[in-house]
Design an enzyme around this catalytic site. Sequence first.
Site, PDB file in Angstrom:
ATOM      1  N   HIS A 276      -6.067  -7.293  -1.055  1.00 21.70           N
ATOM      2  CA  HIS A 276      -6.260  -5.861  -1.283  1.00 21.70           C
ATOM      3  C   HIS A 276      -5.509  -5.376  -2.517  1.00 21.70           C
ATOM      4  O   HIS A 276      -4.494  -5.950  -2.912  1.00 21.70           O
ATOM      5  CB  HIS A 276      -5.790  -5.065  -0.058  1.00 21.70           C
TER       6      HIS A 276
ATOM      7  N   ASP B  82      -4.642 -13.033   2.798  1.00 28.00           N
ATOM      8  CA  ASP B  82      -5.920 -12.554   3.342  1.00 28.00           C
ATOM      9  C   ASP B  82      -7.076 -12.851   2.380  1.00 28.00           C
ATOM     10  O   ASP B  82      -8.221 -12.468   2.648  1.00 28.00           O
ATOM     11  CB  ASP B  82      -5.873 -11.065   3.732  1.00 28.00           C
TER      12      ASP B  82
ATOM     13  N   ASP C  46      -2.374 -10.539  -2.935  1.00 25.22           N
ATOM     14  CA  ASP C  46      -3.009 -10.150  -1.673  1.00 25.22           C
ATOM     15  C   ASP C  46      -4.477  -9.802  -1.935  1.00 25.22           C
ATOM     16  O   ASP C  46      -4.831  -9.357  -3.032  1.00 25.22           O
ATOM     17  CB  ASP C  46      -2.275  -8.931  -1.098  1.00 25.22           C
TER      18      ASP C  46
ATOM     19  N   HIS D 241       0.813  -1.226   0.000  1.00 22.53           N
ATOM     20  CA  HIS D 241       0.000   0.000   0.000  1.00 22.53           C
ATOM     21  C   HIS D 241       0.843   1.271   0.000  1.00 22.53           C
ATOM     22  O   HIS D 241       0.316   2.356  -0.245  1.00 22.53           O
ATOM     23  CB  HIS D 241      -0.936   0.032   1.211  1.00 22.53           C
TER      24      HIS D 241
HETATM   25  C1  OKS Z   1      -9.862  -0.359   7.560  1.00 25.68           C
HETATM   26  C2  OKS Z   1      -9.184  -1.592   7.147  1.00 25.68           C
HETATM   27  C3  OKS Z   1      -7.766  -1.355   6.787  1.00 25.68           C
HETATM   28  C4  OKS Z   1      -7.302  -2.505   5.995  1.00 25.68           C
HETATM   29  C5  OKS Z   1      -5.857  -2.429   5.680  1.00 25.68           C
HETATM   30  C6  OKS Z   1      -5.510  -3.496   4.702  1.00 25.68           C
HETATM   31  C7  OKS Z   1      -4.247  -4.173   5.059  1.00 25.68           C
HETATM   32  C8  OKS Z   1      -3.886  -5.256   4.091  1.00 25.68           C
HETATM   33  N1  OKS Z   1     -10.719  -0.612   8.671  1.00 25.68           N
HETATM   34  N2  OKS Z   1      -3.403  -4.925   2.906  1.00 25.68           N
HETATM   35  O1  OKS Z   1      -2.996  -5.828   2.050  1.00 25.68           O
HETATM   36  O2  OKS Z   1      -3.980  -6.416   4.339  1.00 25.68           O
HETATM   37 ZN    ZN Z   2      -4.243  -7.314   2.279  1.00 25.91          ZN
HETATM   38 MG    MG Z   3      -3.899  -7.712  -4.677  1.00 24.03          MG
END
Ligand code: OKS
Ligand code: ZN
Ligand code: MG
Length: 343
Positions: free
Chosen positions: A197, A284, A195, A159
């Site tokens: 996200h 995840d 991932d 991120h």
């Molecule tokens: C907000 C949730 C924040 C999620 C962060 C994601 C972290 C992650 N309540 N990124 O790959 O796993």
């Molecule tokens: Zn993630």
């Molecule tokens: Mg991804």
Amino acid sequence: MKTVFSPLHNRRTATTELDGGVLIAPHEKPSRAETILGRVKQEQLGDVLAPDDFGLEPVLRVHTPDYVSFLQGCWEDWEAEGKPGEAIPAVWPGRGMRERLPKDIDGRLGYYSFAAETSITEGTWDAACASANVALTAQALVANGEPAAFALCRPPGHHAHADLFGGYCFFNNAAISAQAFRDQGAKRVAILDVDFHHGNGTQAIFYQRSDVLTISLHGDPDLVFPHFLGFEDETGEGDGNGYNQNLVYPPGTPFKVWREGLETACQRIAEYHPDALVIALGVDTFEDDPISFFKLTSADYLLMGERLAELNLPTLFTMEGGYDVDAIGVNVVNVLKGFECGR
Ligand code: OKS
Ligand code: ZN
Ligand code: MG
């Protein structure tokens, strides 16, 4: 496959994550890395090495000097102001406001972040540096002829933009490693982010470049973090036009569906003919993950690893997310074992 691991990840022991209007114990916690390490040893995946110290030079190939200085001094500046808790951003340059860097630490925290769940704490800088060194040490193994290596990074990185932290990430370990491959002579590098996200930082860092192909499979940002990037119409810009791909999936997505995206990604990577591949490896996507909504099972991770091996590319795995600590070791090592079987 060799694993690179640093116990310095333990310097990041945040006690707060802003979630649902309250401060909870962070999902991104030290036991994640220790559990993965335990499983690597139990399954005898291969040697576990300590990282070398690469200093800040390779980090500064991706991140801006002012952002790196901010991260380095943030905790000290926060403490000097006599703030009672951990450093949490709470103000940003919203639409119509000025994007100038304020002097005050609250202003600088907002200037260098895109979200508020990630608190900066006393050991965060040390852990983030160690995590980048872990990635760079594993990258060097692959650059020097190992077919693959596992960077057991913590904190994660995908991120983080050139000058923004958020989503538990400070330095973009996958991007720093891809840039290191380029600086050592690789002509083209692909980064595949599996991932749950969107890898918004990785996308943004390489968005105007064709020498690093970025592909991410993830939950629909309309519904889930990071919300403001990661849609399928983001395909790159300028020289980078056609060198970013987002594959977006809805709640409940099982491996049967997710693997079609993996297939699309793998075919694009094969046609790109990269000299090296970086996998931003988050688990995840697991069915029991507490913050995500895909439905992959532990056995699916073996198949994921096997498909990645079929690309037959020098491959670096950098650890990203995954928050069901009971299953994180099995799931991560299943990807790596599947990869070794598939070769
Ligand atoms: C907000 C949730 C924040 C999620 C962060 C994601 C972290 C992650 N309540 N990124 O790959 O796993
Ligand atoms: Zn993630
Ligand atoms: Mg991804």
